[in-house]
Design a protein around this motif. Structure first.
Motif, PDB file in Angstrom:
ATOM      1  N   TYR A   1      23.922 -26.932  19.183  1.00 10.50           N
ATOM      2  CA  TYR A   1      25.364 -26.803  18.942  1.00 10.50           C
ATOM      3  C   TYR A   1      25.691 -25.435  18.349  1.00 10.50           C
ATOM      4  O   TYR A   1      26.578 -24.720  18.839  1.00 10.50           O
ATOM      5  CB  TYR A   1      25.845 -27.906  17.998  1.00 10.50           C
ATOM      6  N   TYR A   2      24.967 -25.044  17.290  1.00 12.04           N
ATOM      7  CA  TYR A   2      25.288 -23.790  16.618  1.00 12.04           C
ATOM      8  C   TYR A   2      24.903 -22.566  17.450  1.00 12.04           C
ATOM      9  O   TYR A   2      25.538 -21.517  17.353  1.00 12.04           O
ATOM     10  CB  TYR A   2      24.633 -23.734  15.237  1.00 12.04           C
ATOM     11  N   GLN A   3      23.883 -22.678  18.287  1.00 14.11           N
ATOM     12  CA  GLN A   3      23.563 -21.568  19.177  1.00 14.11           C
ATOM     13  C   GLN A   3      24.687 -21.357  20.187  1.00 14.11           C
ATOM     14  O   GLN A   3      25.033 -20.214  20.513  1.00 14.11           O
ATOM     15  CB  GLN A   3      22.233 -21.821  19.887  1.00 14.11           C
ATOM     16  N   SER A   4      25.242 -22.460  20.671  1.00 16.49           N
ATOM     17  CA  SER A   4      26.376 -22.359  21.596  1.00 16.49           C
ATOM     18  C   SER A   4      27.581 -21.728  20.912  1.00 16.49           C
ATOM     19  O   SER A   4      28.258 -20.853  21.474  1.00 16.49           O
ATOM     20  CB  SER A   4      26.726 -23.751  22.121  1.00 16.49           C
ATOM     21  N   ARG A   5      27.842 -22.158  19.687  1.00 15.79           N
ATOM     22  CA  ARG A   5      28.975 -21.599  18.939  1.00 15.79           C
ATOM     23  C   ARG A   5      28.731 -20.130  18.572  1.00 15.79           C
ATOM     24  O   ARG A   5      29.678 -19.345  18.471  1.00 15.79           O
ATOM     25  CB  ARG A   5      29.239 -22.419  17.677  1.00 15.79           C
ATOM     26  N   LEU A   6      27.463 -19.766  18.358  1.00 17.27           N
ATOM     27  CA  LEU A   6      27.138 -18.372  18.047  1.00 17.27           C
ATOM     28  C   LEU A   6      27.525 -17.469  19.224  1.00 17.27           C
ATOM     29  O   LEU A   6      28.088 -16.385  19.025  1.00 17.27           O
ATOM     30  CB  LEU A   6      25.649 -18.221  17.726  1.00 17.27           C
TER      31      LEU A   6
END
Length: 304
Positions: free
Chosen positions: A93-98
């Motif tokens: 999730y956070y890699q996508s948001r990054l």
């Protein structure tokens, strides 16, 4: 009572981690307010409970915002359940948001590992920014995923449960001793008579301590150990929060006996059990965790 409070704090971390938005990894400042409101636990006690959960490998605690007194910015940590499925889901999730945050800021689409490679050496530039928040979470979650996969046995439910009970028993013993005699406990959690504590303080304040070499080199460390001994070396540097000096001493194999590494491990346990009584320790939690991992790595190959 302690078991119940630890369970409530842990379940609250899991509840936050179950979210599917940017707040899925709670920030320590907001989480402290939330816990005080829901459970009535003051921030000082929460730090102790989180530290116990971290020691038992129930949660990971990592830096999201770096302390910056010049800009009146206080350190903020993130909390995440040390469960592989949770870590992997949040990492994705956070890699996508990054990637989204990076594209929003720099107007170009770049793959996540290229972004990390670009910004990680200059991560301080993004401190306390939306990009910095997401980057720290994405980077650390991937590191924790690798750690769990590599050392899975230490993150099994059986290991966690056993270690948690050991820590709870240690905490109860410390609390009992503190209740009997506050003067019998030194500032980093070591125990002994008041005379012994006074002796230690005198040693720390002596001319020897004033002349103690400050250079963090292999030769200087070797000289310190030879002249002052391993116990004095530990006490001085733990009191000064010089974890890097101890880390280097181990990595350089200047400290390479199992007994000495076990002694250091016990010192660290006692320090962490007094976490809430020593606010300075919070600044060094990452270094303490790194030191623990290095001890675990070296102790199996150390000399008897």
């Amino acid at each position: 009572m302690l078991e119940k409070l630890l369970d409530e704090v842990y379940n609250q971390v899991r509840k936050e981690n179950a979210k599917e938005d940017l707040t899925a990894v709670p920030h320590s400042d907001d989480f402290a307010k939330q816990i005080q409101s829901i459970l009535g636990i003051p921030p000082a006690d929460l730090k102790m409970y989180v530290n116990i959960l971290k020691e038992a490998h129930k949660v990971f605690v990592f830096e999201i915002v770096k302390d910056d007194p010049d800009h009146e910015i206080k350190r903020i940590d993130g909390y995440v359940d040390a469960n592989l499925q949770t870590i992997t889901r949040l990492k994705n999730y956070y890699q996508s948001r990054l990637m989204e945050e990076y594209e929003k800021r720099f107007k170009k689409r770049v793959l996540v590992h290229q972004i990390v490679k670009e910004i990680f050496p200059n991560i301080k530039l993004y401190n306390n920014t939306s990009l910095g928040f997401v980057a720290n979470k994405a980077i650390m979650l991937e590191e924790y995923e690798k750690l769990i996969e590599k050392e899975y046995s230490e993150f099994s439910e059986e290991w966690k449960s056993r270690r948690l009970q050991e820590i709870i028993e240690e905490q109860k013993k410390i609390s009992s001793r503190n209740a009997k005699s506050e003067a019998g406990t030194d500032s980093w959690g070591g125990e002994g008579s008041s005379a012994a504590a006074g002796s230690t303080r005198r040693a720390i304040d002596s001319e020897e301590y004033k002349d103690f070499p400050n250079k963090n080199t292999k030769e200087a460390v070797r000289k310190m150990l030879k002249v002052y001994g391993i116990d004095f070396f530990y006490r001085v540097h733990l009191r000064k929060y010089d974890f890097e000096v101890i880390i280097n001493a181990i990595e350089w194999r200047e400290i390479d006996r199992k007994t000495d590494l076990r002694m250091l491990k016990e010192h660290l346990k006692k320090m962490k059990m007094n976490y809430e009584r020593d606010p300075e320790l919070e600044k060094y939690s990452d270094q303490m965790y790194r030191l623990e991992r290095i001890i675990s790595r070296h102790i199996s190959t150390a000399r008897a």
